[in-house]
Each structure stands twice: as C-alpha cells, then as structure tokens.
Scaffold this motif. Structure first.
Motif, PDB file in Angstrom:
ATOM      1  N   LYS A  49       8.314  -3.688  12.860  1.00  0.00           N
ATOM      2  CA  LYS A  49       8.434  -2.243  13.109  1.00  0.00           C
ATOM      3  C   LYS A  49       8.650  -1.995  14.588  1.00  0.00           C
ATOM      4  CE  LYS A  49       5.813   2.077  12.988  1.00  0.00           C
ATOM      5  NZ  LYS A  49       7.031   2.877  12.770  1.00  0.00           N
ATOM      6  N   PRO A  85      12.073  -9.712   2.059  1.00  0.00           N
ATOM      7  CA  PRO A  85      12.097  -8.359   1.492  1.00  0.00           C
ATOM      8  C   PRO A  85      11.636  -8.325   0.045  1.00  0.00           C
ATOM      9  CG  PRO A  85      14.308  -9.253   1.636  1.00  0.00           C
ATOM     10  CD  PRO A  85      13.419 -10.239   2.326  1.00  0.00           C
ATOM     11  N   LYS A 114       9.122  -6.327  -4.401  1.00  0.00           N
ATOM     12  CA  LYS A 114       9.992  -5.978  -3.277  1.00  0.00           C
ATOM     13  C   LYS A 114       9.350  -4.860  -2.469  1.00  0.00           C
ATOM     14  CE  LYS A 114      13.016  -2.340  -5.091  1.00  0.00           C
ATOM     15  NZ  LYS A 114      14.428  -1.900  -5.229  1.00  0.00           N
ATOM     16  N   PRO A 153      13.850   2.764   7.003  1.00  0.00           N
ATOM     17  CA  PRO A 153      14.600   1.496   6.933  1.00  0.00           C
ATOM     18  C   PRO A 153      15.333   1.144   8.219  1.00  0.00           C
ATOM     19  CG  PRO A 153      15.737   3.230   5.710  1.00  0.00           C
ATOM     20  CD  PRO A 153      14.414   3.793   6.105  1.00  0.00           C
ATOM     21  N   LYS A 154      15.589   2.129   9.094  1.00  0.00           N
ATOM     22  CA  LYS A 154      16.309   1.843  10.331  1.00  0.00           C
ATOM     23  C   LYS A 154      15.430   1.179  11.381  1.00  0.00           C
ATOM     24  CE  LYS A 154      19.746   5.533   9.854  1.00  0.00           C
ATOM     25  NZ  LYS A 154      20.351   6.733  10.494  1.00  0.00           N
ATOM     26  N   SER A 155      14.125   1.421  11.352  1.00  0.00           N
ATOM     27  CA  SER A 155      13.227   0.865  12.360  1.00  0.00           C
ATOM     28  C   SER A 155      12.270  -0.176  11.797  1.00  0.00           C
ATOM     29  CB  SER A 155      12.411   1.989  13.015  1.00  0.00           C
ATOM     30  OG  SER A 155      11.624   2.662  12.046  1.00  0.00           O
ATOM     31  N   CYS A 156      12.319  -0.420  10.489  1.00  0.00           N
ATOM     32  CA  CYS A 156      11.408  -1.380   9.870  1.00  0.00           C
ATOM     33  C   CYS A 156      12.178  -2.309   8.942  1.00  0.00           C
ATOM     34  CB  CYS A 156      10.314  -0.668   9.059  1.00  0.00           C
ATOM     35  SG  CYS A 156       9.347   0.533   9.985  1.00  0.00           S
ATOM     36  N   PHE A 157      11.721  -3.542   8.864  1.00  0.00           N
ATOM     37  CA  PHE A 157      12.250  -4.456   7.860  1.00  0.00           C
ATOM     38  C   PHE A 157      11.182  -5.495   7.535  1.00  0.00           C
ATOM     39  CE2 PHE A 157      13.329  -6.465  11.853  1.00  0.00           C
ATOM     40  CZ  PHE A 157      13.158  -7.825  11.627  1.00  0.00           C
ATOM     41  N   PHE A 201       4.970   2.308   3.498  1.00  0.00           N
ATOM     42  CA  PHE A 201       5.601   1.207   2.785  1.00  0.00           C
ATOM     43  C   PHE A 201       5.149   1.226   1.336  1.00  0.00           C
ATOM     44  CE2 PHE A 201       5.645   0.025   7.195  1.00  0.00           C
ATOM     45  CZ  PHE A 201       6.852  -0.642   7.370  1.00  0.00           C
ATOM     46  N   GLN A 223       9.699  -1.397  -0.042  1.00  0.00           N
ATOM     47  CA  GLN A 223      10.469  -0.205   0.286  1.00  0.00           C
ATOM     48  C   GLN A 223       9.769   0.509   1.429  1.00  0.00           C
ATOM     49  OE1 GLN A 223      11.002   2.214  -3.218  1.00  0.00           O
ATOM     50  NE2 GLN A 223      12.844   1.118  -3.838  1.00  0.00           N
ATOM     51  N   THR A 224      10.542   1.171   2.274  1.00  0.00           N
ATOM     52  CA  THR A 224       9.955   1.885   3.403  1.00  0.00           C
ATOM     53  C   THR A 224      10.661   3.213   3.605  1.00  0.00           C
ATOM     54  OG1 THR A 224       9.518   1.800   5.783  1.00  0.00           O
ATOM     55  CG2 THR A 224      11.496   0.684   5.009  1.00  0.00           C
ATOM     56  N   THR A 225       9.933   4.146   4.198  1.00  0.00           N
ATOM     57  CA  THR A 225      10.504   5.455   4.507  1.00  0.00           C
ATOM     58  C   THR A 225      11.301   5.428   5.798  1.00  0.00           C
ATOM     59  OG1 THR A 225       8.435   6.075   5.601  1.00  0.00           O
ATOM     60  CG2 THR A 225       8.689   6.673   3.274  1.00  0.00           C
TER      61      THR A 225
END
Length: 265
Positions: free
Chosen positions: A143, A127, A113, A119-123, A163, A115-117
């Motif tokens: 992004k 996932p 999976k 999460p509001k601007s990246c997906f 990431f 994970q990103t620092t």
C-alpha cells in the motif's frame, strides 16, 4: 386479524390491546368466542393450539427452516491471522507492506482472492491461490501511504481503504485463474472484510512485532519457491535401479580405469 385491524389512540392502548383481545370473551366463558370467531372466518379450530404452518404445513415448515438457517452464523472456510484488520507501518510518501496468514480449515479445496477499494495504490501478492485442506499461506499486501491532510497526526489518520477476501469451493487442486470466480458467481462467498490500521514504526508494540515476523516468513517462502527443489534422496534410473552418490562415483572411477587400460595397450 382483529389485533392487526385495531388502531388504538395511544402507545399504551397498543400494548394492552395486543395482550387483551385474544383472551376477551362475550359470555363469560374463556376462549369460546375465539373459537367461534375462527369458525365464522372459515378457519379450523385446533384444540392443541395455533399452528405455525397454517393451511399448508409443508410451506410453513420450509419458511421456518429458511429463517432459522439465515440466523445461523456463517460457516467459514478460511482462518485469517489477523482476522479483521491489516496492519501497516505509517510512513507517509512510501510504499509499505502488511501480511496476513490464510489457512484452509475446511475439508475441501478452496480458492481465494483479494479485492480492494483502492486498486491503484494497493496490490496483493499473491492476488489469489488455491489451498488444499489444512494448507496455509502468508500473503503480502502493498500500500502507498499518502501524506496526511491538515497536518493530522499519524494515529488520527483514518484510512478509508478496505480489503475483501472472497473464497470459492473447488473440486480439487488446479491452476489458479481469476476467471474461476466469474464462472461460479453464485458460489462465491465473502469470507471477510479487512480494515486498514496504521502502526507507528518508531513505537514498539505487539502488533508491530507480529507484523515483522509475518513479513519475514512471507519473504522466506518467496525465496524458497524461487529455488529449484534439492534432490537429497537416491536417484532412480531405469526399472528399479537405485544409484546413490557413492555408487555413482565408484562406477565413474571404474570407467576411467578401463579407458586408461585400453590406452596403455
């Protein structure tokens, strides 16, 4: 112990004191004072030399083994391409995409999976997933690129976004759910941390061309998953009755002939 308690007054004294004390003798006989000092302290003199284990050989060997294991390189379950970076075209004010190929190089099924620092601007899409041994997938990362501060040039713009790819060994193929990583936290491994690198979309480069190829492969894979599987082989109906396309057409023709014959009578 004498070496630890001694406190020389200078760095030079420390160096020489460390090498001098173990070989110093009182009566001119080498190593005799060292042996007597050990016996007075309640220790045991070993003619073969100092022992790593001390009084408890098993405890010492296990400690050495744990230290040796910690120095070994981490055995990775996933092969990433790119391995340490995510490349994005630098287009401020737009949502851009990157791609990364993930391959399971272990002998067991592996769940992974993102994970990103930010999460509001990246997906990420997907996932997470579960890969069989030898199976690979190209994941797409989205992004939003913000406008630079203080009119900085694109190549000087540093992104703090990172990431992380987590992985987990699973028993076999199953439906992927994020709760897998919550249920087995002690078995989760950080496979890799990826940094964000911006590319100038107007300047051709090997990294930009590779990114375009991977994005095209990812889009093709998504479209292929949307289509229902094509049935190109023969159909098996009933108990071992194989009907191919030619035979099926012939039976329909004969059925129509029988209906027409009945109507004419």
């Amino acid at each position: 112990m004498a070496v630890v308690e001694q406190k020389p007054s200078s760095d030079q004294g420390k160096v020489w004191g460390f090498f001098k004390l173990p070989f110093r003798s009182s009566g001119g006989v080498p190593n005799s004072s060292s042996a007597s000092a050990v016996s007075h302290l309640g220790g045991h003199h070993h003619p073969s030399g100092p022992q790593v284990e001390g009084s408890d050989g098993h405890h010492g060997s296990s400690s050495v083994s744990s230290v040796a294991k910690s120095l070994l390189p981490t055995r990775r379950r996933l092969k990433l391409d790119p391995s340490t970076k995510l490349y994005f075209p630098y287009e401020p004010g737009k949502q851009v995409r990157s791609a990364i190929k993930i391959k399971n190089i272990s002998k067991s099924h592996v769940a992974f999976k993102f994970q990103t620092t930010a999460p509001k601007s990246c997906f990420m899409r997907p996932p997470g997933a579960i890969l069989a041994p030898g199976e690979s997938i190209i994941a797409t990362v989205f992004k939003f690129v913000e406008h630079p501060e203080n009119n900085e040039k694109p190549m000087n713009q540093k992104s703090r976004v990172k990431f992380k790819i987590m992985c987990l060994k699973v028993k076999g193929m199953m439906d992927y759910v994020p709760e897998l990583f919550d249920e087995q936290k002690d078995q989760v491994v950080v496979e890799r941390i990826l940094r964000v690198i911006f590319l100038d979309p107007e300047r051709p480069s090997p990294a930009l061309e590779k990114l375009k190829r991977q994005l095209a492969e990812a889009d093709a894979a998504v479209e292929a998953r949307k289509k229902p599987p094509e049935d190109t082989g023969p159909k098996i109906i009933g108990e071992g009755l194989v009907i191919d396309e030619w035979k099926e057409r012939r039976e329909r023709y004969l059925a129509r002939q029988q209906v027409e014959g009945v109507d004419s009578v």
